[in-house]
Design a protein around this motif. Sequence first.
Motif, mmCIF file in Angstrom:
data_model
loop_
_atom_site.group_PDB
_atom_site.id
_atom_site.type_symbol
_atom_site.label_atom_id
_atom_site.label_comp_id
_atom_site.label_asym_id
_atom_site.label_seq_id
_atom_site.Cartn_x
_atom_site.Cartn_y
_atom_site.Cartn_z
ATOM 1 N N ALA A 282 0.816 -1.219 0.000
ATOM 2 C CA ALA A 282 0.000 0.000 0.000
ATOM 3 C C ALA A 282 0.851 1.270 0.000
ATOM 4 O O ALA A 282 0.569 2.220 -0.750
ATOM 5 C CB ALA A 282 -0.945 -0.002 1.190
ATOM 6 N N ARG A 283 1.884 1.313 0.825
ATOM 7 C CA ARG A 283 2.726 2.529 0.900
ATOM 8 C C ARG A 283 3.399 2.799 -0.443
ATOM 9 O O ARG A 283 3.483 3.929 -0.898
ATOM 10 C CB ARG A 283 3.764 2.348 2.019
ATOM 11 C CG ARG A 283 4.745 3.463 2.131
ATOM 12 C CD ARG A 283 4.071 4.726 2.621
ATOM 13 N NE ARG A 283 5.049 5.806 2.650
ATOM 14 C CZ ARG A 283 4.752 7.066 2.455
ATOM 15 N NH1 ARG A 283 3.515 7.428 2.265
ATOM 16 N NH2 ARG A 283 5.684 7.981 2.473
ATOM 17 N N GLU B 58 0.946 4.241 -2.866
ATOM 18 C CA GLU B 58 0.700 5.655 -2.551
ATOM 19 C C GLU B 58 1.826 6.538 -3.099
ATOM 20 O O GLU B 58 1.571 7.614 -3.654
ATOM 21 C CB GLU B 58 0.578 5.851 -1.039
ATOM 22 C CG GLU B 58 -0.706 5.325 -0.449
ATOM 23 C CD GLU B 58 -0.729 5.446 1.073
ATOM 24 O OE1 GLU B 58 0.073 6.243 1.635
ATOM 25 O OE2 GLU B 58 -1.538 4.748 1.689
ATOM 26 N N ASP B 59 3.074 6.083 -2.956
ATOM 27 C CA ASP B 59 4.215 6.842 -3.479
ATOM 28 C C ASP B 59 4.132 6.972 -5.003
ATOM 29 O O ASP B 59 4.364 8.054 -5.564
ATOM 30 C CB ASP B 59 5.539 6.171 -3.095
ATOM 31 C CG ASP B 59 5.831 6.262 -1.607
ATOM 32 O OD1 ASP B 59 5.198 7.104 -0.926
ATOM 33 O OD2 ASP B 59 6.695 5.493 -1.129
ATOM 34 N N SER C 78 1.439 6.773 -6.796
ATOM 35 C CA SER C 78 0.298 7.648 -7.080
ATOM 36 C C SER C 78 0.692 9.115 -6.964
ATOM 37 O O SER C 78 0.320 9.949 -7.802
ATOM 38 C CB SER C 78 -0.846 7.330 -6.125
ATOM 39 O OG SER C 78 -1.918 8.201 -6.325
#
Length: 117
Positions: free
Chosen positions: A42-43, A46-47, A49
């Motif tokens: 997930a992290r 996010e990066d 994105s």
Amino acid sequence: MPPSVLVLIIYFKKELRSLNRELQLHILELADILVERPSQYARSVEDISLIFKNLHHLLNSLCPHQARATLIHILELQIQRRKQAVEDIKRRREEAQRLLKDSIGTMEDTGASFVLK
């Protein structure tokens, strides 16, 4: 092109390259995470994105400059076409004047007369 626009374009180019490299690195890291620790992706997503958002913002910032450059190019082409049209008209006018003079000379040589109404 004014120097400030050139500096801006160089900045955009440099920044786009930097973001592209960063995106490639994060995608490789995501691939590693998906292989080794799938639950922690997930992290990384996010990066990635965030990088895409930055790229999108930067590309949108370029739109007015690109539009201006395109408009300048179109206007330069129009000016060039109009100059060619003017030259063509001048050439045809000179040709018509020459033909008219030749015709009048021929009529005078043959003694023909004409009356304009």
